[in-house]
Scaffold this motif. Structure first.
Motif, short mmCIF file in Angstrom:
data_model
loop_
_atom_site.label_atom_id
_atom_site.label_comp_id
_atom_site.label_asym_id
_atom_site.label_seq_id
_atom_site.Cartn_x
_atom_site.Cartn_y
_atom_site.Cartn_z
N PHE A 89 0.70 -0.87 -0.42
CA PHE A 89 0.23 0.20 0.04
C PHE A 89 0.73 1.43 -0.11
O PHE A 89 0.40 2.91 -0.76
N LEU A 147 -5.59 2.36 0.99
CA LEU A 147 -6.98 1.89 2.23
C LEU A 147 -8.37 2.33 1.59
O LEU A 147 -9.36 1.51 1.80
N CYS A 150 -9.96 0.82 -1.19
CA CYS A 150 -10.60 -0.85 -0.60
C CYS A 150 -11.98 -0.60 0.35
O CYS A 150 -13.11 -1.14 -0.46
N LEU A 163 -9.28 -4.64 9.93
CA LEU A 163 -7.17 -4.38 9.58
C LEU A 163 -6.68 -5.00 10.68
O LEU A 163 -6.87 -4.97 12.10
N VAL A 193 -14.81 -0.61 8.21
CA VAL A 193 -13.52 -0.78 8.65
C VAL A 193 -13.44 -1.28 9.48
O VAL A 193 -14.20 0.26 10.67
#
Lengths: 325, 325, 325, 325
Positions: A89, A147, A150, A163, A193
């Motif tokens: 990333f 991120l 995503c 995560l 998330v």
């Protein structure tokens, strides 16, 4: 309690000195069969590249169905290929960064296709090794942005991102290193998330996992997933649960229940030299035993105990309730 | 199993931020009474300056007799006075070094007078703080020579010296830091010199205490004394035994029995905020519980288990024999 | 670069074994004089109870003026009195909690009166020692609420709060333990609340301080204060800056400049056995030397270096620019 | 100063997540050429199996001669083959134990044939992973006996054995873990057996390497070999020398000189992602730079400095002599 297993943990594992691995490589069908045969296991975590690729989604779906297992999560591979070696990333190479976002996208699709709703994302190569060698601010911004892409893609597919943090290894320093920094990131990234606590990673970070669970509750319902393994607290030894710690695991079960965690209890170990099936099964049996004690004692009594803030009372509890008479 | 206690552990303890201590200071007579009242305790360790001085030997002897306690050891004070602050046995000041040898001599006499035969010597200030600040070779030679004088004096009085190691604190580096370096010293110093393992100090040194006990057996019968406390393995937290570790303590009891250890099982903790009496008592009750399990299971079965070298079997043992059903 | 000193660091310091301290206690007027005489020092941090009380504000103000020193911060005492021993902000005792809020309020007033605008708040006793002994969620909520009261009071007085974290000591686990968890708290508490990085505390947390500074920038301008000292990274040894680390300190100066930090560079050490004045002065001279190198090399060149992400280039830089030729 | 390199460090290196390695695999002839081209390098360490086998001794001898390099040592492979996975010298399988003694015998012959006189023996798989899983006394006796056979064979061939310790990895606990326990073993095994200090392994063991060198002098001239690399002191990161530490390396050079060490200064790193040639070369250049400073300052002045035991004087020395002006 829904138990799951990272499939590869049942197979052969290597280290930097013995790259062929300590054991023979077993057939994946056998591993699935072994997984399904462990008391209480109903889910499987599949690692990208290793277990699941663009090409075998349908096949894997059939196999899982046959074995009676659900897809607990997919773990996209951002750590086991040369191209991610200097970071995925936060790679300095924009081409790599594109691929790195493509990888979880594909795995989000795969998860959806498999009937799963969780991506466990561990950006293990996203960190740094040496001081005075990195633009942390630029890297962290890249990480957040990528991120974010995503997360947005996953949101559309009704998939959640968990995560996973780890203080170090394979990099000497990871960007997602501890509960709190990962929580900061997750809060920035939105509702779908959250955070995975790997008990061993948290031990290495000198976290009390009970407190980590409470922290994720305090700042939102941000505990999305749990990986279980044990260690000596100085390195991610990935041992059988209960080999070193007892009280902390009991406390973890209390806090999972207390905060209403309804995710998976997943095993993530590296049984280098020991039998994989036996090692994973032993971890689950240990947790089930502690879970049984918690049921018997009751949440209320444990709540009263910790309200006392008295180590002598806790010592009596350990002696009378957790240790064999 | 002969249990003993370091008297001061029952009283008030301080740290660098709260030098007055976290609790009220209790009367020594009360502490002796508390000690005697704990199930199984038959011995007391007395710290020089704090508990025992040139002047109160006869008085203390009477008090111990009254309380029905034996003198398990005397711990000469080489750490709690300003004059030792820059080192006792390795002080750059020859005057200090003379005093430092005088201190254990007096305590050897005191031990003999009290009917004890053991001096637990912890040269806590003998070490160094900064790199490039010390002539290690000269210091280590001084240490060996001065300990040699103590050892010779003790030999004449039929007193044994147990050298206690600790990786650090109060110095950032201690000379007697781990089992093996202390054993090297003890072998050089003669038959009446051995080693004290403080379980917490050994944990901080990343030692497996079972192996440390075996090492002291392999190179002579050099385990002379044992101090018990628990910690998170990153610092000498001096906690109640069993608060963190379970399996290691069981293993320690096995190896003590296996190697024929016949010394004291002594508690050495720092109950900063918790009740001293309760904390020490809880440690002993925990060890007695594990001792009971070892008796029931039997040395032979444990011997067979460890001969397997199989973590999965050990996990089953932990689950079936050590954890509550 | 504005340098300051915590006044008490120049004086006598003790530990748990030598509660009288390793040195003689010096007069505070002498300490102030010493502080003012160190090249570049223009500020003083005053510790509540130890240096500043309700009663001596005017007197201290006069002394500071005479010495030509500004009040860099006040550090309310939440760690050095028995009443805080089991926690200040999270005390189980509501009375204690009221006092604990009163203490910083008084110090906020004192800071304002002294012409200072910063409270460095270190809730050192707010944590826990044992597992299964604490209701983390309740404690953390209390902490947030009580800090919120302080923050509101401070806002009215135009005073900023800098929360100082530390992984452990005096508690085995602190609630404010690392940069990220403290940042989470600070963001919740509002604009006038930020974070103090103590370099030694961050080293013990296995943080790269350069990254910690970047993190505080990424999520707001939240770096309010800096404490400098060195250690071996396993404990808060509070040593002279530059005794162990070199590259990291250079990197820290780069990131402070890069992120536009305009606060104090304050020394916070514990020179147990070494001369206090000499130790603090040596730390500042070391930082000034590194600052000189950074000026000479230039921010741009360092920026180019770290953009390379190449440890071999960094090694060349260390060899050619940081180490003596 | 005789510098040497472990050949494989210049090539590709892997870890447990990326078993193919982070870089491309380079040809051994190229590696030899690279090694020979680094300023000051005159020796090579060859790893059994990887670099040297029964079959290529003559060929390797010719290549070394051509490159103008001497065989600094051979490192028999007791760590990189499946058969050693559960221990080599302490394997439960007598067949394995026979092979394990055969391996160093063959390598002793190879060393002699190559004109070398040193075997660097690292029994990396000889340790244990879990508590309550090992008969330490039996294992340690096996280890001593089997090393004794190697030592006797080596003695006949005029080859010396240097035992390399490491606290952990690949096992969670190694039998040869620190300087002192390895020294105990070496003293038992005779004159031709000594110790290798790998600076990184010693850092992880919380050793001050200067003291470790002094210890090996105090109990005999037992320092036979040195491996250099750097790390953060929490894991064997195998980084470029000088990336983290400065003062300690300078101190190491002082003590090597002071104790009359005349062996190799050998690089042993794992440049996972960085250029191998550049990384190794940077380490040597760094040590040469420090060596130059030591020459200029002189042993006597450093001796006077450390005799002062004064951290403030040492800080001044660091600032004035080690850091760039």
């Amino acid at each position: 309690m829904k138990y799951s297993i990272i499939l590869g943990n049942l197979g052969n594992t290597c280290d930097r000195f013995l790259s062929s691995g300590y054991k023979d490589t077993l057939d994946k069908d056998l591993l699935l069969k072994q997984a399904a045969s462990i008391e209480g296991v109903t889910g499987i975590e599949l690692v990208g590249t290793w277990d699941i690729t663009m090409d075998n989604v349908a096949e894997m779906k059939a196999k899982l169905a046959e074995a009676g297992l659900r897809c607990a999560s997919i773990i996209p591979d951002h750590f086991a290929q040369k191209r991610w070696g200097r970071g995925a990333f936060v790679s300095a190479d924009p081409g790599i960064r594109r691929e790195e976002v493509a990888e979880p996208r594909a795995k989000i699709d795969a998860a959806a296709a498999l009937g799963g709703d969780l991506l466990n994302l561990w950006p293990g190569q996203d960190g740094y090794d040496y001081p005075l060698c990195t633009n942390y601010l630029e890297d962290r911004t890249l990480l957040l942005d990528n991120l974010g892409e995503c997360a947005a893609y996953a949101r559309d597919k009704q998939v959640r991102l968990a995560l996973e943090f780890k203080p170090k290894e394979p990099r000497n320093h990871s960007y997602l290193a501890r509960t709190a920094d990962t929580l900061l990131m997750a809060r920035e990234l939105g509702e779908n998330v959250g955070v995975t606590i790997d008990t061993g990673h948290a031990f290495v970070a000198y976290e009390n996992v009970g407190e980590s669970i409470a922290l994720l509750k305090q700042f939102g319902n941000k505990l999305f997933h749990m990986h279980f393994n044990d260690n000596y607290t100085h390195w991610d030894d990935d041992m059988i649960v209960g080999s070193i710690h007892l009280v902390e695991y009991f406390e973890i079960l209390y806090w999972l229940e207390k905060t209403g965690y309804d995710g998976w209890i997943s095993m993530d170990q590296y049984p280098y030299r020991e039998d994989g099936y036996g090692a994973i099964r032993a971890s689950i049996l240990f947790l089930q035993r502690l879970g049984g004690i918690l049921d018997r004692v009751g949440m209320e009594e444990v709540g009263k105990l910790i309200a006392k803030r008295d180590p002598v009372s806790t010592a009596a509890f350990i002696r009378e309730k957790l240790v064999a008479q």
